[in-house]
Motif scaffolding. Structure first.
Motif, mmCIF file in Angstrom:
data_model
loop_
_atom_site.group_PDB
_atom_site.id
_atom_site.type_symbol
_atom_site.label_atom_id
_atom_site.label_comp_id
_atom_site.label_asym_id
_atom_site.label_seq_id
_atom_site.Cartn_x
_atom_site.Cartn_y
_atom_site.Cartn_z
ATOM 1 N N TRP A 114 -4.256 0.371 -2.218
ATOM 2 C CA TRP A 114 -4.009 -0.946 -1.605
ATOM 3 C C TRP A 114 -3.956 -2.002 -2.689
ATOM 4 O O TRP A 114 -4.807 -2.045 -3.584
ATOM 5 N N MET A 115 -2.976 -2.882 -2.592
ATOM 6 C CA MET A 115 -2.846 -3.990 -3.537
ATOM 7 C C MET A 115 -3.706 -5.183 -3.124
ATOM 8 O O MET A 115 -4.166 -5.937 -3.975
ATOM 9 N N SER A 116 -3.896 -5.381 -1.827
ATOM 10 C CA SER A 116 -4.674 -6.526 -1.343
ATOM 11 C C SER A 116 -5.814 -6.028 -0.463
ATOM 12 O O SER A 116 -5.653 -5.080 0.297
ATOM 13 N N PRO A 117 -6.982 -6.674 -0.560
ATOM 14 C CA PRO A 117 -8.132 -6.228 0.227
ATOM 15 C C PRO A 117 -8.065 -6.732 1.667
ATOM 16 O O PRO A 117 -7.355 -7.686 1.988
ATOM 17 N N TYR A 161 0.833 -1.195 0.000
ATOM 18 C CA TYR A 161 0.000 0.000 0.000
ATOM 19 C C TYR A 161 0.868 1.246 0.000
ATOM 20 O O TYR A 161 2.056 1.208 0.299
ATOM 21 N N THR A 190 -9.267 -3.053 -2.839
ATOM 22 C CA THR A 190 -8.039 -2.833 -3.597
ATOM 23 C C THR A 190 -8.194 -1.565 -4.435
ATOM 24 O O THR A 190 -9.298 -1.085 -4.675
#
Length: 119
Positions: free
Chosen positions: A42-45, A23, A51
């Motif tokens: 953000w790359m991952s939730p 992030y 995301t």
């Protein structure tokens, strides 16, 4: 910077276990000691966020959203900061007249480079 003449930007970032950025958050300060979250990516939730990019506190920029998406999705094309096992932070101050001159030089160089080379 919302038409402010001076201010600071903080870019906070954190790493995923894979060593890439998970992030980044962009914080804005036009009043000393008062920080507002402008946006985050953000790359991952998680249960707290999805995301992608999200703007906060009335900030919005389609151009910045596009740049953040491109950079975060193509991290392997860039040199990442070292992972020191903690969050990272970059501080960016208001550009100076010297920075404006450098920017103008790059734009001029770009127009020269886009012309075909003489044989």
């Amino acid at each position: 910077m919302r038409d402010a003449q001076t201010g600071l930007i903080h870019i906070e970032y954190g790493f995923a276990p894979t060593g890439t950025l998970d992030y980044l958050k962009v914080w804005s300060s036009i009043t000393r000691g008062h920080w507002l979250l402008a946006c985050e990516y953000w790359m991952s939730p998680s249960t707290f966020h999805g995301t992608g990019v999200r703007f906060e506190n009335g900030y919005k920029s389609e151009g910045l959203a596009h740049i953040l998406h491109f950079v975060m999705q193509h991290q392997n094309s860039f040199v990442l900061p070292p992972n020191l096992g903690r969050q990272g932070l970059l501080q960016i101050s208001t550009p100076t007249k010297e920075a404006d001159l450098v920017n103008e030089a790059f734009h001029g160089l770009g127009s020269v480079l886009s012309q075909p080379a003489a044989a």
